[in-house]
Enzyme design. Structure first.
Site, PDB file in Angstrom:
ATOM      1  CB  VAL A 235     -11.375 -30.233 -14.837  1.00 58.69           C
ATOM      2  CG1 VAL A 235     -12.263 -31.318 -14.235  1.00 58.69           C
ATOM      3  CG2 VAL A 235     -10.418 -30.825 -15.855  1.00 58.69           C
TER       4      VAL A 235
ATOM      5  CD  GLU B 121      -2.861 -24.991 -15.798  1.00 63.38           C
ATOM      6  OE1 GLU B 121      -3.361 -23.889 -15.480  1.00 63.38           O
ATOM      7  OE2 GLU B 121      -2.561 -25.892 -14.959  1.00 63.38           O
TER       8      GLU B 121
ATOM      9  CB  CYS C 296       9.915 -21.073  -6.689  1.00 70.33           C
ATOM     10  SG  CYS C 296       9.146 -22.668  -6.526  1.00 70.33           S
TER      11      CYS C 296
ATOM     12  CB  SER D 298       6.246 -27.322 -16.269  1.00 74.81           C
ATOM     13  OG  SER D 298       5.693 -28.592 -16.342  1.00 74.81           O
TER      14      SER D 298
ATOM     15  NE  ARG E  68      10.592 -40.719 -16.200  1.00 77.12           N
ATOM     16  CZ  ARG E  68      10.284 -39.476 -15.821  1.00 77.12           C
ATOM     17  NH1 ARG E  68      10.255 -38.505 -16.721  1.00 77.12           N
ATOM     18  NH2 ARG E  68       9.972 -39.211 -14.569  1.00 77.12           N
TER      19      ARG E  68
ATOM     20  CB  ALA F 160       4.963 -28.585  -9.399  1.00 76.50           C
ATOM     21  CB  ALA F 161       1.080 -31.732  -8.223  1.00 73.85           C
TER      22      ALA F 161
HETATM   23  C1  LIG Z   1       5.753 -16.852  -4.555  1.00 74.40           C
HETATM   24  C2  LIG Z   1       5.996 -18.334  -4.357  1.00 74.40           C
HETATM   25  C3  LIG Z   1       7.243 -18.812  -4.059  1.00 74.40           C
HETATM   26  C4  LIG Z   1       7.463 -20.173  -3.858  1.00 74.40           C
HETATM   27  N1  LIG Z   1       8.726 -20.598  -3.579  1.00 74.40           N
HETATM   28  C5  LIG Z   1       8.956 -21.925  -3.471  1.00 74.40           C
HETATM   29  C6  LIG Z   1      10.271 -22.416  -3.258  1.00 74.40           C
HETATM   30  O1  LIG Z   1      11.232 -21.663  -3.220  1.00 74.40           O
HETATM   31  N2  LIG Z   1      10.440 -23.764  -3.155  1.00 74.40           N
HETATM   32  C7  LIG Z   1       9.389 -24.633  -3.237  1.00 74.40           C
HETATM   33  O2  LIG Z   1       9.592 -25.842  -3.132  1.00 74.40           O
HETATM   34  N3  LIG Z   1       8.125 -24.189  -3.454  1.00 74.40           N
HETATM   35  C8  LIG Z   1       7.914 -22.869  -3.564  1.00 74.40           C
HETATM   36  N4  LIG Z   1       6.641 -22.414  -3.786  1.00 74.40           N
HETATM   37  C9  LIG Z   1       5.538 -23.410  -3.788  1.00 74.40           C
HETATM   38  C10 LIG Z   1       5.452 -24.113  -5.155  1.00 74.40           C
HETATM   39  O3  LIG Z   1       5.344 -23.159  -6.163  1.00 74.40           O
HETATM   40  C11 LIG Z   1       4.185 -24.945  -5.082  1.00 74.40           C
HETATM   41  O4  LIG Z   1       4.359 -25.921  -4.075  1.00 74.40           O
HETATM   42  C12 LIG Z   1       3.928 -25.696  -6.387  1.00 74.40           C
HETATM   43  O5  LIG Z   1       3.702 -24.780  -7.416  1.00 74.40           O
HETATM   44  C13 LIG Z   1       2.692 -26.559  -6.213  1.00 74.40           C
HETATM   45  O6  LIG Z   1       2.471 -27.165  -7.438  1.00 74.40           O
HETATM   46  P1  LIG Z   1       1.076 -27.858  -7.694  1.00 74.40           P
HETATM   47  O7  LIG Z   1       1.117 -28.407  -9.072  1.00 74.40           O
HETATM   48  O8  LIG Z   1       0.795 -28.811  -6.588  1.00 74.40           O
HETATM   49  O9  LIG Z   1      -0.023 -26.718  -7.530  1.00 74.40           O
HETATM   50  P2  LIG Z   1      -0.196 -25.373  -8.380  1.00 74.40           P
HETATM   51  O10 LIG Z   1       1.099 -24.750  -8.684  1.00 74.40           O
HETATM   52  O11 LIG Z   1      -1.220 -24.562  -7.684  1.00 74.40           O
HETATM   53  O12 LIG Z   1      -0.812 -25.904  -9.759  1.00 74.40           O
HETATM   54  C14 LIG Z   1      -2.136 -26.291  -9.883  1.00 74.40           C
HETATM   55  C15 LIG Z   1      -2.491 -26.040 -11.361  1.00 74.40           C
HETATM   56  O13 LIG Z   1      -3.771 -26.607 -11.612  1.00 74.40           O
HETATM   57  C16 LIG Z   1      -4.527 -25.706 -12.399  1.00 74.40           C
HETATM   58  N5  LIG Z   1      -5.920 -25.983 -12.079  1.00 74.40           N
HETATM   59  C17 LIG Z   1      -6.516 -25.911 -10.855  1.00 74.40           C
HETATM   60  N6  LIG Z   1      -7.815 -26.306 -10.944  1.00 74.40           N
HETATM   61  C18 LIG Z   1      -8.026 -26.627 -12.268  1.00 74.40           C
HETATM   62  C19 LIG Z   1      -9.159 -27.078 -12.999  1.00 74.40           C
HETATM   63  N7  LIG Z   1     -10.339 -27.286 -12.393  1.00 74.40           N
HETATM   64  N8  LIG Z   1      -9.019 -27.307 -14.310  1.00 74.40           N
HETATM   65  C20 LIG Z   1      -7.824 -27.109 -14.944  1.00 74.40           C
HETATM   66  N9  LIG Z   1      -6.707 -26.655 -14.296  1.00 74.40           N
HETATM   67  C21 LIG Z   1      -6.817 -26.426 -12.984  1.00 74.40           C
HETATM   68  C22 LIG Z   1      -4.074 -24.321 -11.947  1.00 74.40           C
HETATM   69  O14 LIG Z   1      -4.281 -23.362 -12.988  1.00 74.40           O
HETATM   70  C23 LIG Z   1      -2.568 -24.550 -11.679  1.00 74.40           C
HETATM   71  O15 LIG Z   1      -1.788 -24.314 -12.849  1.00 74.40           O
HETATM   72  C24 LIG Z   1       6.386 -21.063  -3.975  1.00 74.40           C
HETATM   73  C25 LIG Z   1       5.092 -20.604  -4.296  1.00 74.40           C
HETATM   74  C26 LIG Z   1       4.907 -19.245  -4.485  1.00 74.40           C
HETATM   75  C27 LIG Z   1       3.517 -18.732  -4.850  1.00 74.40           C
END
Ligand SMILES: Cc1cc2nc3c(=O)[nH]c(=O)nc-3n(C[C@H](O)[C@H](O)[C@H](O)COP(=O)(O)OP(=O)(O)OC[C@H]3O[C@@H](n4cnc5c(N)ncnc54)[C@H](O)[C@@H]3O)c2cc1C
Length: 104
Positions: free
Chosen positions: A84, A36, A46, A42, A23, A12-13
């Site tokens: 990374v 990744e 959730c 993506s 864009r 997501a982030a």
């Molecule tokens: C069961 C569950 C239910 C949820 N329900 C909701 C909901 O209903 N609504 C909501 O808003 N949020 C929900 N969330 C939270 C939401 O999923 C997270 O806030 C969101 O996924 C965060 O995204 P992110 O990209 O910040 O982090 P992450 O999803 O943790 O993504 C980080 C990514 O970076 C990769 N990565 C990390 N370190 C490295 C590295 N050194 N090199 C390469 N890749 C790396 C990881 O593999 C991962 O794919 C839920 C989470 C869970 C687990």
């Protein structure tokens, strides 16, 4: 020289940072590389409870945008299964390991 944006994390982030950057600036102006360590981008964490609970049977429905779409539609160089390991801000270098081959 084309500027390069490096994104660590393809969920997501990370992809929410990479997509608006694309864009705003085209591939001739800004190269975007997203690392990744998992096998896709993506994905909806959730939705995992619904998949585990069999409400959603197809795992692919948890993926909102596949790596190929980012590559072909957004010219974002997504490198899956790549971790990374080091970021050197002074040298402006990132060291990443291909988790399939082990090479850096
Ligand atoms: C069961 C569950 C239910 C949820 N329900 C909701 C909901 O209903 N609504 C909501 O808003 N949020 C929900 N969330 C939270 C939401 O999923 C997270 O806030 C969101 O996924 C965060 O995204 P992110 O990209 O910040 O982090 P992450 O999803 O943790 O993504 C980080 C990514 O970076 C990769 N990565 C990390 N370190 C490295 C590295 N050194 N090199 C390469 N890749 C790396 C990881 O593999 C991962 O794919 C839920 C989470 C869970 C687990």
């Amino acid at each position: 020289m084309t500027e390069r944006l490096v994104v660590v994390g393809g969920d997501a982030a990370g992809m929410s940072a990479a997509s608006p950057a694309r864009r705003r600036r085209g591939p001739d102006d800004l190269e975007i590389v997203a690392f990744e360590r998992g096998s896709t981008t993506s994905y909806s964490a959730c939705g995992i409870p619904y998949w585990i609970g069999d409400v959603v049977s197809d795992r692919n429905r948890l993926i909102s945008r596949h790596p190929a779409t980012f590559r072909h539609s957004f010219a974002i160089d997504v490198r899956i299964r790549t971790e990374v390991e080091e970021i050197d801000l002074d040298r402006r270098e990132v060291r990443a390991r291909d988790l399939e081959t082990g090479s850096t």
